[in-house]
Write a protein that holds these residues in place. Structure first.
Motif: not given
Length: 129
Positions: A45, A47-48, A50, A75, A82, A84, A88, A91, A96, A98
């Motif tokens: 998602w 630059e994350e 998960y 989460w 997750a 990060g 995202t 953001s 960062i 979430l």
């Protein structure tokens, strides 16, 4: 003040990337530790990275949605871990952010920017060291 478990470390393996994380002294870290090893296929998602787990831990009082580079989160709403490493879709500027408040359960000194070429669907494993 952040409390660490000096003896509790885990290894995170994503494709050919392997890095170490130090667990924090939190109920979430305890629960994740008890459930290691974990393996799954990851999602991206922004630059994350998960991935979903079978772990069920409630939101901790210091949970947050904006995380620091190197923090590894859980989460509770999605039962997912997750990581990060940059912007995202929600953001603001270079934070960062979430999708929701998350429990921070570990930290790494690894340069997480190296995850930018990881593809969705890759296998991820987390193991005790």
């Amino acid at each position: 003040m952040i409390m660490y478990y000096m003896t509790k470390k885990c290894k995170i393996i994503i494709d050919k990337i392997i890095f170490e994380a130090i667990l924090l002294a939190t109920p979430t870290a305890d629960e994740i530790w008890q459930n290691l090893p974990i393996s799954s296929n990851l999602n991206l998602w922004g630059e994350e990275v998960y991935f979903y787990t079978n772990i069920d831990v409630p939101l901790e009082k210091d949970a947050k949605s904006i995380v620091e580079f190197g923090e590894i989160a859980y989460w509770p709403s999605g039962k997912a871990i997750a990581i990060g490493f940059g912007r995202t879709p929600i953001s603001v500027r270079n934070e960062i952010r979430l999708a929701d408040d998350c429990n921070i359960w570990a930290k790494t000194k690894f340069d997480l920017k190296k995850l930018k070429d990881i593809q969705s669907g890759c296998e991820i494993k987390i193991e005790k060291i």
